[in-house]
Each structure stands twice: as C-alpha cells, then as structure tokens.
Scaffold this active site. Structure first.
Site, PDB file in Angstrom:
ATOM      1  N   ARG A 120       0.566  -0.859  -0.188  1.00 24.14           N
ATOM      2  CA  ARG A 120       0.029   0.137  -0.556  1.00 24.14           C
ATOM      3  C   ARG A 120       0.921   1.546  -0.182  1.00 24.14           C
ATOM      4  NH1 ARG A 120      -2.513   2.000  -2.737  1.00 24.14           N
ATOM      5  NH2 ARG A 120      -3.982  -0.479  -2.474  1.00 24.14           N
ATOM      6  N   LYS A 155       0.606  25.235  -4.759  1.00 27.36           N
ATOM      7  CA  LYS A 155      -0.678  23.962  -4.059  1.00 27.36           C
ATOM      8  C   LYS A 155      -0.380  22.984  -3.992  1.00 27.36           C
ATOM      9  CE  LYS A 155      -3.604  27.537  -5.575  1.00 27.36           C
ATOM     10  NZ  LYS A 155      -4.594  28.192  -6.194  1.00 27.36           N
ATOM     11  N   LYS A 187       2.165  40.191  -4.346  1.00 27.11           N
ATOM     12  CA  LYS A 187       0.929  40.632  -4.011  1.00 27.11           C
ATOM     13  C   LYS A 187      -0.121  41.329  -3.768  1.00 27.11           C
ATOM     14  CE  LYS A 187      -1.157  36.086  -4.620  1.00 27.11           C
ATOM     15  NZ  LYS A 187      -1.918  34.221  -4.395  1.00 27.11           N
ATOM     16  N   GLU A 216       1.366  40.308  -9.104  1.00 29.97           N
ATOM     17  CA  GLU A 216       0.234  40.000  -9.471  1.00 29.97           C
ATOM     18  C   GLU A 216      -0.240  40.807  -9.859  1.00 29.97           C
ATOM     19  OE1 GLU A 216      -2.559  36.794  -7.589  1.00 29.97           O
ATOM     20  OE2 GLU A 216      -3.119  38.884  -6.886  1.00 29.97           O
ATOM     21  N   ASP A 237      -3.825  37.605 -13.453  1.00 31.32           N
ATOM     22  CA  ASP A 237      -4.912  36.468 -12.717  1.00 31.32           C
ATOM     23  C   ASP A 237      -5.918  36.666 -13.098  1.00 31.32           C
ATOM     24  OD1 ASP A 237      -5.427  35.537 -10.808  1.00 31.32           O
ATOM     25  OD2 ASP A 237      -5.768  36.694  -9.538  1.00 31.32           O
TER      26      ASP A 237
END
Length: 300
Positions: A120, A155, A187, A216, A237
C-alpha cells in the site's frame, strides 16, 4: 538500470529515505519509528504475519489499471527494498513513460510478507505521483505547438512537494518555484503593505537582489506599472484571452507573462495562443486524481 536509481530525478536521497520511512511507519507502526531490522518492521503487518509463512517467496508485478503517465517508480521501488533488502527488482517502465492498462511497471521478487507489507505504501506513492504526471501531460498536450509552458504552483500536499513537483516534470510540465524562498511573488497584500507596486518591487530588490520578482496583476494598467517598476514576471490573474492579448502587446517582451486563475483544459489552448509564456495550473497538484495502479502477486 537499477529501478531505485534517483539519477536525473532531482529528488534528494535523504528526503526520499525519510519519505519511505515516514510512509511505511504510517501504515505499519502508526507513525512510530520503524525497527531498523526489516523482519521486525514486517512483523507489524499482522495479517501477513498470520497468514504467510516467513520463508515464502513470491513475485509481484506493479501494474497499471488505467492509461496514463507514470512517475514515482524509483521511490516505490525503495519502499519494497526497505522491507526486503535482498529483493530482485526489474523495471517495466520509466518515469515519464505513457502506459496503458495492463502494462507491468515494476516487478519485485522477494519474501511475500515483505512485499505485502510494502504494497500500500508503494502504491500510494506511485499512484499519487503518476496521477499528477498524467494530468500534467493532458495540459501539455493541449498547448503543444504554442510555445507556452505549463507550470505548477505551491498548492501541493504538505510534506510531498518535492515528489509532486517531480511528477509535474515527468508529465512534461515545469516548476516555477519550490517555495517562498526562490522567487518573490508580490501580490495585492504586499502592495497594500508597501504602498505601491514600485515600492514593493524596490523593497524586494534591496533585500534579495538575486531573486527573480513576479508581480500579480489583474488589469492591463497594472501590468504596465509592474513592468516599469522592474518586475521580471507578471502573473496575469483571471484575465480572459482578449485581455491577455492586450497585455502581451503592452508588455512587448519586457517581462515573462504567466496566465493563471480559472484555467481549464477546454480553454488552455486559447489562452496559450494569446502569446503568454506560461500557464500556471494549481490543479496539477491539488486536484489530480490518482492513477489506478495495483500489485499482483505471483506465488512461487
């Protein structure tokens, strides 16, 4: 070639060793450190210890149950050899390969107890990495010929960033930055704190002159402001293709342009054809489904 070889992966040996230990410990000891002796570690698999004779040998095939792109095989191989140091491994595929359902990716021969105890953990690593590589390849294929590069983001699953970013590379994508330390990302909150885009860029340049600076931007006017402030990259963005084309014309090659936000495979090519340099896709790591892999045991 040794299926455990990390050459060319960019993965650190010590980090991979720690990942293998941590992953096996999660499954075998509830997170407590694994015993150094493989037999003692394997004994924690109560089912296999009860049903499989200690001396029984077998051969197991790591098999694709779906079409995709594989990644993480050298790490999965090390999971098996951590519990069965004398196991014989035969590679059936290499990270980055496109595979089809039924393909054998790795064959391992050794004590059956050890193979089952490692199963596993090895599958979790390879399935996760291969899922990311598979999704990345879909994006790369979607923009092929446009010149745009598919990028990942930060992320990632906590504790798995090196593996997941490696998987992106296996799928044909690229890593822009590994963390907060290697690229400055200005940002809206940073601009608010510094007072302006120019002030924020200047502050970063003063503190970290060798670090690339990305800003950004949400509208074309911000893009011009950021370029004139000295930004190296612009993160555009949630801009639709027509606005991206406007930014490309205004910037005129003075900074690299990265489209992000609201991107899907359906619009990927249209976005790439605007002339941006990169498409930044958080979904590569935060939403990739695993690639279905299995371990098939052949006794004897």
């Amino acid at each position: 070639m040794d299926p455990r070889d990390l050459t060319g992966t960019g993965l650190d040996e010590a980090w991979v060793t720690e990942l293998v230990e941590r992953t096996l410990a999660e499954d075998l000891t509830g997170g407590a450190p694994l015993p150094s002796a493989p037999d003692l570690a394997v004994a924690h698999d109560v089912t296999s210890a009860a049903t499989v004779p200690a001396a029984q040998l077998g051969t197991a095939d790591l098999v694709a149950r779906a079409d995709g792109v594989v990644a993480g095989l050298p790490v999965a191989a090390r999971v098996f050899t951590r519990l069965a140091p004398g196991a014989t491994l035969t590679a059936g595929a290499t990270d980055g390969d496109r595979v089809t359902r039924g393909d054998v990716l790795l064959t391992v021969r050794g004590p059956v107890r050890a193979l089952l105890a490692a199963e596993r953990s090895a599958l979790n690593i390879a399935s996760r990495a291969s899922g990311i590589a598979t999704l990345t390849r879909r994006w790369v294929d979607a923009v092929e010929g446009t010149g745009a590069v598919v990028l990942d983001t930060r992320k990632t699953t906590p504790g798995l960033r090196p593996l997941e970013k490696y998987a992106v590379r296996c799928g044909g994508g690229s890593n822009k930055r590994m963390g907060l330390y290697d690229v400055a990302m200005v940002k809206d909150n940073h601009v608010a704190a510094a007072g302006s885009v120019a002030a924020a860029v200047a502050a970063v340049r003063e503190r970290a002159p060798r670090v690339a600076v990305q800003v950004e931007v949400d509208v074309p006017a911000q893009a011009v402001e950021a370029v004139e402030a000295g930004a190296d990259f612009l993160l555009c963005d949630n801009m639709p293709p027509d606005v991206l084309r406007e930014v490309v014309a205004l910037v005129g090659g003075r900074a690299e342009l990265e489209a992000t936000g609201g991107l899907t495979l359906e619009v990927a090519r249209a976005v790439a054809e605007t002339g941006v340099d990169h498409l930044s896709v958080g979904a590569l790591t935060h939403s990739a489904p695993v690639l279905d892999l299995a371990l098939d045991l052949r006794a004897g």
